[in-house]
Motif scaffolding. Structure first.
Motif, PDB file in Angstrom:
ATOM      1  N   GLU A   1       0.631  -1.174   0.137  1.00 45.64           N
ATOM      2  CA  GLU A   1       0.138  -0.127   0.069  1.00 45.64           C
ATOM      3  C   GLU A   1       0.864   1.055   0.108  1.00 45.64           C
ATOM      4  OE1 GLU A   1      -2.711  -0.178   3.343  1.00 45.64           O
ATOM      5  OE2 GLU A   1      -3.637  -2.186   2.658  1.00 45.64           O
ATOM      6  N   LEU A   2       1.884   1.197   0.653  1.00 47.20           N
ATOM      7  CA  LEU A   2       2.686   2.233   0.791  1.00 47.20           C
ATOM      8  C   LEU A   2       3.565   2.553  -0.604  1.00 47.20           C
ATOM      9  CD1 LEU A   2       4.545   4.731   2.083  1.00 47.20           C
ATOM     10  CD2 LEU A   2       6.074   3.031   2.919  1.00 47.20           C
TER      11      LEU A   2
ATOM     12  N   SER B   1      -0.127   7.285   5.328  1.00 45.10           N
ATOM     13  CA  SER B   1       0.221   6.840   6.873  1.00 45.10           C
ATOM     14  C   SER B   1       0.538   5.510   6.986  1.00 45.10           C
ATOM     15  CB  SER B   1      -0.946   7.290   7.762  1.00 45.10           C
ATOM     16  OG  SER B   1      -1.409   8.415   7.675  1.00 45.10           O
ATOM     17  N   VAL B   2       1.359   5.214   7.985  1.00 46.74           N
ATOM     18  CA  VAL B   2       1.975   4.017   8.311  1.00 46.74           C
ATOM     19  C   VAL B   2       1.953   3.502   9.736  1.00 46.74           C
ATOM     20  CG1 VAL B   2       3.596   3.746   6.119  1.00 46.74           C
ATOM     21  CG2 VAL B   2       4.332   4.459   8.185  1.00 46.74           C
TER      22      VAL B   2
ATOM     23  N   MET C   1       6.185   0.355  10.888  1.00 49.23           N
ATOM     24  CA  MET C   1       6.667   0.568   9.690  1.00 49.23           C
ATOM     25  C   MET C   1       7.793   1.950   9.587  1.00 49.23           C
ATOM     26  SD  MET C   1       6.600   0.065   6.059  1.00 49.23           S
ATOM     27  CE  MET C   1       5.073  -0.523   5.746  1.00 49.23           C
ATOM     28  N   ALA C   2       7.218   3.009  10.235  1.00 50.85           N
ATOM     29  CA  ALA C   2       7.986   4.050  10.411  1.00 50.85           C
ATOM     30  C   ALA C   2       9.406   4.021  10.964  1.00 50.85           C
ATOM     31  CB  ALA C   2       7.098   5.418  11.001  1.00 50.85           C
ATOM     32  N   ALA C   3       9.404   3.032  12.082  1.00 49.19           N
ATOM     33  CA  ALA C   3      10.734   2.877  12.960  1.00 49.19           C
ATOM     34  C   ALA C   3      11.393   2.103  11.739  1.00 49.19           C
ATOM     35  CB  ALA C   3      10.208   1.979  14.134  1.00 49.19           C
TER      36      ALA C   3
ATOM     37  N   ILE D   1       9.912  11.279   6.074  1.00 47.41           N
ATOM     38  CA  ILE D   1       9.156  10.791   7.217  1.00 47.41           C
ATOM     39  C   ILE D   1       8.980  11.879   8.165  1.00 47.41           C
ATOM     40  CG2 ILE D   1       9.177   9.081   9.213  1.00 47.41           C
ATOM     41  CD1 ILE D   1      11.347   7.598   7.449  1.00 47.41           C
ATOM     42  N   GLU D   2       7.456  12.092   8.385  1.00 49.37           N
ATOM     43  CA  GLU D   2       7.027  13.149   9.622  1.00 49.37           C
ATOM     44  C   GLU D   2       6.063  12.109  10.230  1.00 49.37           C
ATOM     45  OE1 GLU D   2       5.825  16.930   8.651  1.00 49.37           O
ATOM     46  OE2 GLU D   2       6.976  17.097   6.713  1.00 49.37           O
ATOM     47  N   GLY D   3       6.389  11.806  11.356  1.00 50.36           N
ATOM     48  CA  GLY D   3       5.684  10.871  12.361  1.00 50.36           C
ATOM     49  C   GLY D   3       5.346   9.635  11.746  1.00 50.36           C
TER      50      GLY D   3
END
Length: 182
Positions: free
Chosen positions: A64-65, A76-77, A81-83, A142-144
């Protein structure tokens, strides 16, 4: 006769699965099956979750990303996933981009993002276009938990990276269950 019981081998528990495009086997020594089996099951369950969640070509969070990036959209993840992306960016930077999970498009062109690999050379024009775009994980912003990129050719493939993450998680899961020989 008193020393003979000490000569017995420690019990060995084995369990296997197929994830991340490879056969995975867990061997746990020195504990009985009532302790080993649930620990191995927890590890394989985590491997399966990681495999499904971060699979590059099956529908789920990573695919999806990748679709959102290809369409120039912010996506939004999950915090996990962001980490993972942040850590992979750091590792890629430290390796001077010799390791780059942002080259999923190249991996796809070579036919590796398929349940059945077909050995076919990539289309030369598509390969040239991919090289011209120069996509990489460093192109992700990446923002949050919001991920975006101005380079629509970036596509994440966590194949190699996630295997290391999975092994780290397996070590933690086993250690937390009192298993130190696996």
């Amino acid at each position: 006769a008193v020393c003979l019981p000490a000569c017995n081998k420690a019990p060995l528990f084995q369990q296997e699965s197929y994830v991340f495009g490879t056969r995975v086997e867990i061997q746990i020594a020195g504990v009985d099956e009532t302790q080993a089996h649930p620990a191995a099951t927890a590890v394989l369950s985590e491997f399966d979750r990681l495999h499904r969640t971060y699979h590059a070509w099956q529908p789920y969070e990573l695919s999806e990303l990748n679709a959102a990036i290809a369409n120039g959209k912010t996506h939004s993840v999950s915090p996990e996933m962001a980490a993972l992306i942040t850590q992979a960016q750091t590792l890629s930077q430290e390796a001077e981009a010799l390791f780059d999970p942002g080259i999923g498009g190249l991996i796809r062109l070579w036919g590796f993002q398929s349940d059945e690999y077909k050995p076919v050379l990539p289309d030369p024009a598509a390969l040239a276009a991919w090289r011209e775009a120069k996509p990489g994980i460093a192109d992700l912003h990446i923002e949050g938990n919001q991920i975006s990129s101005t380079n629509k050719a970036v596509a994440l493939d966590f194949g190699g990276y996630l295997k290391g993450v999975a092994l780290d998680r397996a070590a933690t899961l086993l250690h937390d269950r009192g298993i130190h020989n696996a």
